[in-house]
Design a protein around this motif. Structure first.
Motif, PDB file in Angstrom:
ATOM      1  N   GLY A 143      15.923  -4.319  35.813  1.00  0.00           N
ATOM      2  CA  GLY A 143      16.191  -4.490  34.391  1.00  0.00           C
ATOM      3  C   GLY A 143      14.960  -4.842  33.582  1.00  0.00           C
ATOM      4  O   GLY A 143      15.040  -4.983  32.359  1.00  0.00           O
ATOM      5  N   SER A 144      13.817  -4.986  34.239  1.00  0.00           N
ATOM      6  CA  SER A 144      12.578  -5.351  33.551  1.00  0.00           C
ATOM      7  C   SER A 144      11.903  -4.131  32.951  1.00  0.00           C
ATOM      8  O   SER A 144      11.437  -3.249  33.668  1.00  0.00           O
ATOM      9  CB  SER A 144      11.618  -6.041  34.520  1.00  0.00           C
ATOM     10  N   LEU A 145      11.805  -4.075  31.621  1.00  0.00           N
ATOM     11  CA  LEU A 145      11.122  -2.970  30.962  1.00  0.00           C
ATOM     12  C   LEU A 145       9.632  -2.988  31.260  1.00  0.00           C
ATOM     13  O   LEU A 145       9.001  -1.932  31.391  1.00  0.00           O
ATOM     14  CB  LEU A 145      11.355  -3.043  29.452  1.00  0.00           C
ATOM     15  N   THR A 146       9.071  -4.183  31.382  1.00  0.00           N
ATOM     16  CA  THR A 146       7.642  -4.301  31.691  1.00  0.00           C
ATOM     17  C   THR A 146       7.320  -3.677  33.038  1.00  0.00           C
ATOM     18  O   THR A 146       6.361  -2.903  33.169  1.00  0.00           O
ATOM     19  CB  THR A 146       7.212  -5.775  31.687  1.00  0.00           C
ATOM     20  N   LEU A 147       8.137  -3.978  34.039  1.00  0.00           N
ATOM     21  CA  LEU A 147       7.891  -3.425  35.374  1.00  0.00           C
ATOM     22  C   LEU A 147       8.130  -1.921  35.392  1.00  0.00           C
ATOM     23  O   LEU A 147       7.407  -1.178  36.051  1.00  0.00           O
ATOM     24  CB  LEU A 147       8.766  -4.140  36.402  1.00  0.00           C
ATOM     25  N   HIS A 148       9.141  -1.458  34.663  1.00  0.00           N
ATOM     26  CA  HIS A 148       9.381  -0.012  34.596  1.00  0.00           C
ATOM     27  C   HIS A 148       8.203   0.709  33.948  1.00  0.00           C
ATOM     28  O   HIS A 148       7.845   1.822  34.341  1.00  0.00           O
ATOM     29  CB  HIS A 148      10.649   0.279  33.780  1.00  0.00           C
ATOM     30  N   ASN A 149       7.605   0.076  32.975  1.00  0.00           N
ATOM     31  CA  ASN A 149       6.542   0.707  32.208  1.00  0.00           C
ATOM     32  C   ASN A 149       5.182   0.633  32.900  1.00  0.00           C
ATOM     33  O   ASN A 149       4.268   1.384  32.552  1.00  0.00           O
ATOM     34  CB  ASN A 149       6.440   0.046  30.823  1.00  0.00           C
ATOM     35  N   SER A 163      20.035   0.137  36.177  1.00  0.00           N
ATOM     36  CA  SER A 163      18.848  -0.512  35.617  1.00  0.00           C
ATOM     37  C   SER A 163      19.027  -0.806  34.137  1.00  0.00           C
ATOM     38  O   SER A 163      18.729  -1.908  33.662  1.00  0.00           O
ATOM     39  CB  SER A 163      17.614   0.377  35.819  1.00  0.00           C
ATOM     40  N   SER A 164      19.499   0.170  33.380  1.00  0.00           N
ATOM     41  CA  SER A 164      19.651  -0.023  31.944  1.00  0.00           C
ATOM     42  C   SER A 164      20.731  -1.049  31.625  1.00  0.00           C
ATOM     43  O   SER A 164      20.631  -1.780  30.634  1.00  0.00           O
ATOM     44  CB  SER A 164      19.953   1.305  31.252  1.00  0.00           C
ATOM     45  N   THR A 167      19.016  -4.300  31.926  1.00  0.00           N
ATOM     46  CA  THR A 167      18.156  -4.525  30.763  1.00  0.00           C
ATOM     47  C   THR A 167      18.998  -5.053  29.604  1.00  0.00           C
ATOM     48  O   THR A 167      18.593  -5.995  28.904  1.00  0.00           O
ATOM     49  CB  THR A 167      17.451  -3.232  30.347  1.00  0.00           C
ATOM     50  N   ALA A 168      20.159  -4.460  29.400  1.00  0.00           N
ATOM     51  CA  ALA A 168      21.061  -4.921  28.344  1.00  0.00           C
ATOM     52  C   ALA A 168      21.525  -6.352  28.616  1.00  0.00           C
ATOM     53  O   ALA A 168      21.618  -7.179  27.700  1.00  0.00           O
ATOM     54  CB  ALA A 168      22.258  -3.981  28.230  1.00  0.00           C
ATOM     55  N   LEU A 169      21.819  -6.647  29.876  1.00  0.00           N
ATOM     56  CA  LEU A 169      22.233  -8.002  30.250  1.00  0.00           C
ATOM     57  C   LEU A 169      21.119  -9.005  29.960  1.00  0.00           C
ATOM     58  O   LEU A 169      21.371 -10.116  29.480  1.00  0.00           O
ATOM     59  CB  LEU A 169      22.613  -8.043  31.728  1.00  0.00           C
ATOM     60  N   ASN A 170      19.881  -8.614  30.238  1.00  0.00           N
ATOM     61  CA  ASN A 170      18.744  -9.486  29.933  1.00  0.00           C
ATOM     62  C   ASN A 170      18.622  -9.734  28.436  1.00  0.00           C
ATOM     63  O   ASN A 170      18.287 -10.844  28.005  1.00  0.00           O
ATOM     64  CB  ASN A 170      17.447  -8.875  30.469  1.00  0.00           C
ATOM     65  N   ALA A 171      18.878  -8.707  27.633  1.00  0.00           N
ATOM     66  CA  ALA A 171      18.851  -8.876  26.182  1.00  0.00           C
ATOM     67  C   ALA A 171      19.917  -9.880  25.746  1.00  0.00           C
ATOM     68  O   ALA A 171      19.680 -10.723  24.875  1.00  0.00           O
ATOM     69  CB  ALA A 171      19.062  -7.533  25.489  1.00  0.00           C
ATOM     70  N   GLY A 228      16.484 -19.257  28.392  1.00  0.00           N
ATOM     71  CA  GLY A 228      16.100 -17.958  27.854  1.00  0.00           C
ATOM     72  C   GLY A 228      14.995 -17.267  28.628  1.00  0.00           C
ATOM     73  O   GLY A 228      14.154 -16.589  28.036  1.00  0.00           O
ATOM     74  N   GLN A 229      15.011 -17.402  29.969  1.00  0.00           N
ATOM     75  CA  GLN A 229      13.964 -16.803  30.799  1.00  0.00           C
ATOM     76  C   GLN A 229      14.585 -15.955  31.905  1.00  0.00           C
ATOM     77  O   GLN A 229      15.790 -15.970  32.125  1.00  0.00           O
ATOM     78  CB  GLN A 229      13.046 -17.876  31.388  1.00  0.00           C
ATOM     79  N   PHE A 230      13.720 -15.261  32.615  1.00  0.00           N
ATOM     80  CA  PHE A 230      14.113 -14.327  33.670  1.00  0.00           C
ATOM     81  C   PHE A 230      13.423 -14.779  34.948  1.00  0.00           C
ATOM     82  O   PHE A 230      12.193 -14.797  35.020  1.00  0.00           O
ATOM     83  CB  PHE A 230      13.670 -12.920  33.267  1.00  0.00           C
ATOM     84  N   PHE A 231      14.211 -15.186  35.949  1.00  0.00           N
ATOM     85  CA  PHE A 231      13.657 -15.802  37.145  1.00  0.00           C
ATOM     86  C   PHE A 231      13.995 -15.049  38.427  1.00  0.00           C
ATOM     87  O   PHE A 231      15.008 -14.367  38.526  1.00  0.00           O
ATOM     88  CB  PHE A 231      14.197 -17.232  37.311  1.00  0.00           C
ATOM     89  N   ARG A 232      13.154 -15.214  39.391  1.00  0.00           N
ATOM     90  CA  ARG A 232      13.434 -15.029  40.796  1.00  0.00           C
ATOM     91  C   ARG A 232      12.794 -16.249  41.438  1.00  0.00           C
ATOM     92  O   ARG A 232      13.200 -17.367  41.186  1.00  0.00           O
ATOM     93  CB  ARG A 232      12.895 -13.707  41.334  1.00  0.00           C
ATOM     94  N   GLU A 233      11.742 -16.059  42.240  1.00  0.00           N
ATOM     95  CA  GLU A 233      10.975 -17.228  42.703  1.00  0.00           C
ATOM     96  C   GLU A 233      10.229 -17.839  41.531  1.00  0.00           C
ATOM     97  O   GLU A 233      10.162 -19.053  41.364  1.00  0.00           O
ATOM     98  CB  GLU A 233      10.006 -16.805  43.807  1.00  0.00           C
ATOM     99  N   ASP A 234       9.610 -16.975  40.733  1.00  0.00           N
ATOM    100  CA  ASP A 234       8.924 -17.366  39.520  1.00  0.00           C
ATOM    101  C   ASP A 234       9.495 -16.543  38.371  1.00  0.00           C
ATOM    102  O   ASP A 234      10.426 -15.763  38.565  1.00  0.00           O
ATOM    103  CB  ASP A 234       7.402 -17.115  39.660  1.00  0.00           C
ATOM    104  N   GLN A 235       8.932 -16.683  37.192  1.00  0.00           N
ATOM    105  CA  GLN A 235       9.418 -15.909  36.068  1.00  0.00           C
ATOM    106  C   GLN A 235       9.066 -14.428  36.223  1.00  0.00           C
ATOM    107  O   GLN A 235       7.992 -14.086  36.723  1.00  0.00           O
ATOM    108  CB  GLN A 235       8.831 -16.458  34.760  1.00  0.00           C
ATOM    109  N   ILE A 236       9.987 -13.578  35.795  1.00  0.00           N
ATOM    110  CA  ILE A 236       9.818 -12.127  35.826  1.00  0.00           C
ATOM    111  C   ILE A 236       9.580 -11.668  34.393  1.00  0.00           C
ATOM    112  O   ILE A 236      10.255 -12.145  33.475  1.00  0.00           O
ATOM    113  CB  ILE A 236      11.067 -11.446  36.416  1.00  0.00           C
ATOM    114  N   PRO A 237       8.679 -10.747  34.150  1.00  0.00           N
ATOM    115  CA  PRO A 237       8.465 -10.272  32.784  1.00  0.00           C
ATOM    116  C   PRO A 237       9.660  -9.464  32.285  1.00  0.00           C
ATOM    117  O   PRO A 237      10.263  -8.715  33.048  1.00  0.00           O
ATOM    118  CB  PRO A 237       7.211  -9.399  32.896  1.00  0.00           C
ATOM    119  N   TRP A 238       9.973  -9.641  31.018  1.00  0.00           N
ATOM    120  CA  TRP A 238      11.076  -8.883  30.432  1.00  0.00           C
ATOM    121  C   TRP A 238      10.767  -7.393  30.422  1.00  0.00           C
ATOM    122  O   TRP A 238      11.639  -6.565  30.545  1.00  0.00           O
ATOM    123  CB  TRP A 238      11.375  -9.334  29.007  1.00  0.00           C
TER     124      TRP A 238
END
Length: 238
Positions: A143-149, A163-164, A167-171, A228-238
């Motif tokens: 769901g990370s647009l940064t990683l996809h890009n 995936s999309s 991404t919507a869920l992250n939004a 308001g963040q995205f985590f796994r072990e550490d933060q994941i880029p949006w």
């Protein structure tokens, strides 16, 4: 004793998350669509010595089911401390954005996005009664647009609908966290990583124990965690 509701908790990461949280002393409500599967999950946990669990019927795609689950919990508990929106589907593959079936895309979004949103909306009043309310949306690095890009993702064209939807869920996570920024809510997306479950035909590279631990860590962090963040072990880029 703090209370937790986990959707899609009769198997996989949801079940393991319920197990780990119960072992930490939380009372966990395992949400599932089917009664037989839900009760089998409870039976398995109780056979292993875990008694602070209960089953609740909830189909996140059915607003009436969600409302009934809310009403049932309202009669049993004074407050809900943690909501984990875990229910999700992968959908039929392949899922090319240029040629994927629209009915498949809608079906995936119905569970992974709309289901999580309407479940959250229904349970917010009960969460507001908690001193430290937590909402976790179980997401994915897909769901990370940064990683996809920035990476050549081998799943392009295979999991595009999934995936999309993440991404919507992250939004949704970001927007809701911002709306609740002046409250005591902690609202985050958490990825369990590529975990071997039915969702990926058990092709994942890590165990459910490993994947659930990331969710449990955020669910139990209390005031120490940001919102308001995205985590796994550490933060994941949006």
């Amino acid at each position: 004793m703090k209370t937790v509701l986990i959707t899609g908790a009769n198997k996989g990461i949801g079940f393991e998350t319920a197990k780990q949280l119960a072992q930490l002393g939380y009372f966990v409500y395992l949400g599932s669509r089917e009664k037989i599967k839900g009760l089998e999950a409870i039976k398995e946990l109780k056979a292993s010595g875990i008694s602070n669990v209960s089953w609740i019927q909830i189909d996140v795609t059915d607003i009436h089911s969600v409302q009934q689950a809310k009403q049932e919990l309202e009669t049993s508990i004074g407050a809900l401390d943690v909501l984990i929106n875990n229910a999700g589907i992968a959908g039929e593959q392949p899922q090319s954005m240029s040629a994927g079936k629209m009915e498949n895309l809608r079906k995936v979004f119905e569970t992974n996005f709309f289901g999580a949103v309407q479940t959250t909306q229904q349970f917010i009043p009960l969460l507001k009664k908690s001193d430290e309310p937590v909402i976790i949306n179980v997401s994915s690095e897909l769901g990370s647009l940064t990683l996809h890009n920035s990476t050549q993702n081998p799943n392009y064209g295979i999991y595009d609908a999934y995936s999309s939807s993440k991404t919507a869920l992250n939004a949704f996570t970001v927007l809701l966290a911002n709306e609740m920024r002046n409250t005591n809510f902690k609202i985050n997306s958490v990825s369990p990583g590529y975990t071997a479950t039915d969702l990926n035909q058990h092709q994942g590279t890590q165990t459910v124990e490993q994947g659930a631990k990331y969710i449990v860590n955020i669910a139990t962090s209390g005031k120490d965690i940001v919102t308001g963040q995205f985590f796994r072990e550490d933060q994941i880029p949006w």
